[in-house]
Enzyme design. Structure first.
Site, PDB file in Angstrom:
ATOM      1  N   GLU A   1     -11.019   3.360  -4.760  1.00  0.00           N
ATOM      2  CA  GLU A   1     -10.905   1.915  -4.484  1.00  0.00           C
ATOM      3  C   GLU A   1     -10.537   1.135  -5.752  1.00  0.00           C
ATOM      4  O   GLU A   1      -9.772   0.184  -5.698  1.00  0.00           O
ATOM      5  CB  GLU A   1     -12.196   1.373  -3.867  1.00  0.00           C
ATOM      6  CG  GLU A   1     -12.657   2.070  -2.584  1.00  0.00           C
ATOM      7  CD  GLU A   1     -11.574   2.267  -1.543  1.00  0.00           C
ATOM      8  OE1 GLU A   1     -10.634   1.441  -1.476  1.00  0.00           O
ATOM      9  OE2 GLU A   1     -11.645   3.254  -0.795  1.00  0.00           O
TER      10      GLU A   1
ATOM     11  N   HIS B   1      -6.943   1.148  -6.290  1.00  0.00           N
ATOM     12  CA  HIS B   1      -6.237   0.153  -5.458  1.00  0.00           C
ATOM     13  C   HIS B   1      -6.107  -1.188  -6.187  1.00  0.00           C
ATOM     14  O   HIS B   1      -5.098  -1.873  -6.042  1.00  0.00           O
ATOM     15  CB  HIS B   1      -7.004  -0.102  -4.148  1.00  0.00           C
ATOM     16  CG  HIS B   1      -6.639   0.840  -3.036  1.00  0.00           C
ATOM     17  ND1 HIS B   1      -5.378   0.905  -2.500  1.00  0.00           N
ATOM     18  CD2 HIS B   1      -7.393   1.733  -2.337  1.00  0.00           C
ATOM     19  CE1 HIS B   1      -5.366   1.807  -1.521  1.00  0.00           C
ATOM     20  NE2 HIS B   1      -6.574   2.327  -1.404  1.00  0.00           N
TER      21      HIS B   1
ATOM     22  N   GLY C   1     -14.467   3.549   2.343  1.00  0.00           N
ATOM     23  CA  GLY C   1     -14.219   2.632   1.233  1.00  0.00           C
ATOM     24  C   GLY C   1     -13.068   1.722   1.584  1.00  0.00           C
ATOM     25  O   GLY C   1     -12.228   2.063   2.428  1.00  0.00           O
TER      26      GLY C   1
ATOM     27  N   CYS D   1      -6.388   7.736   3.058  1.00  0.00           N
ATOM     28  CA  CYS D   1      -6.419   6.310   2.752  1.00  0.00           C
ATOM     29  C   CYS D   1      -6.028   5.538   4.010  1.00  0.00           C
ATOM     30  O   CYS D   1      -5.051   5.888   4.669  1.00  0.00           O
ATOM     31  CB  CYS D   1      -5.431   6.024   1.621  1.00  0.00           C
ATOM     32  SG  CYS D   1      -5.363   4.292   1.156  1.00  0.00           S
ATOM     33  N   LEU D   2      -6.793   4.523   4.340  1.00  0.00           N
ATOM     34  CA  LEU D   2      -6.489   3.735   5.543  1.00  0.00           C
ATOM     35  C   LEU D   2      -5.098   3.092   5.468  1.00  0.00           C
ATOM     36  O   LEU D   2      -4.490   2.818   6.495  1.00  0.00           O
ATOM     37  CB  LEU D   2      -7.544   2.634   5.746  1.00  0.00           C
ATOM     38  CG  LEU D   2      -8.954   3.080   6.159  1.00  0.00           C
ATOM     39  CD1 LEU D   2      -9.887   1.883   6.208  1.00  0.00           C
ATOM     40  CD2 LEU D   2      -8.938   3.794   7.495  1.00  0.00           C
TER      41      LEU D   2
HETATM   42 ZN    ZN Z   1      -7.123   3.809  -0.140  1.00  0.00          ZN
END
Ligand code: ZN
Length: 158
Positions: free
Chosen positions: A131, A134, A46, A88-89
């Protein structure tokens, strides 16, 4: 294909409340494709626009069942609870147990700017909720208990 740079915590943009997309034009369609490429490139499931420096309400997801592109997403129904560890990236050092709704119905626009409703459960529901967080400037570390959060901040600075 162009790959976006991933904004990492504590970049300020990750804390911004994103603005909605007014209409889906070629410019937005280009962003969708680049976001999907970026997500796949970094092996994420995501990605939200603020993670690539765009403070707009766009999310993409792919848990291996096909790409989902969602503009101006809004959770309109929730059912059940489920807790699982998430990464989380934008915060590679963190793995956080997050309690989320097990089933959700999300309303928004698709990649053509048409309205769409997505019914999701399990992992896809989790990714979409992550997401959507975010877009409100909310991150997985916000779900940590205070003492764990303090530990995270101390270790991050080492
Ligand atoms: Zn994230």
């Amino acid at each position: 294909m162009f790959i976006f740079k991933i904004e990492k915590y504590p970049e300020k943009i990750l804390r911004k409340k994103c603005l909605p997309i007014e209409s889906v034009t070629e410019k937005e369609k280009d962003i969708f494709q680049k976001m999907l490429h970026t997500m796949h490139h970094f092996k994420g499931i995501g990605l939200a626009a603020p993670q690539v420096g765009i403070a707009r309400k766009i999310i993409v997801a792919d848990i291996g069942e096909g790409a989902v592109i969602l503009v101006n997403p809004q959770v309109i129904k929730r059912k059940g609870n489920d807790e699982l560890e998430e990464g989380c990236l934008s915060i590679p050092q963190a793995q956080v147990n997050v309690l989320r709704s097990y089933k959700i119905m999300v309303k928004g626009l698709n990649e053509k700017g048409e309205s769409q409703e997505i019914n999701a459960k399990g992992l896809l529901a989790r990714v979409l909720q992550h997401e959507i967080d975010h877009l409100e400037g909310k991150l997985i570390i916000d779900y940590l208990f205070l003492w764990k959060r303090i530990n995270f901040e101390i270790n991050r600075k080492r």
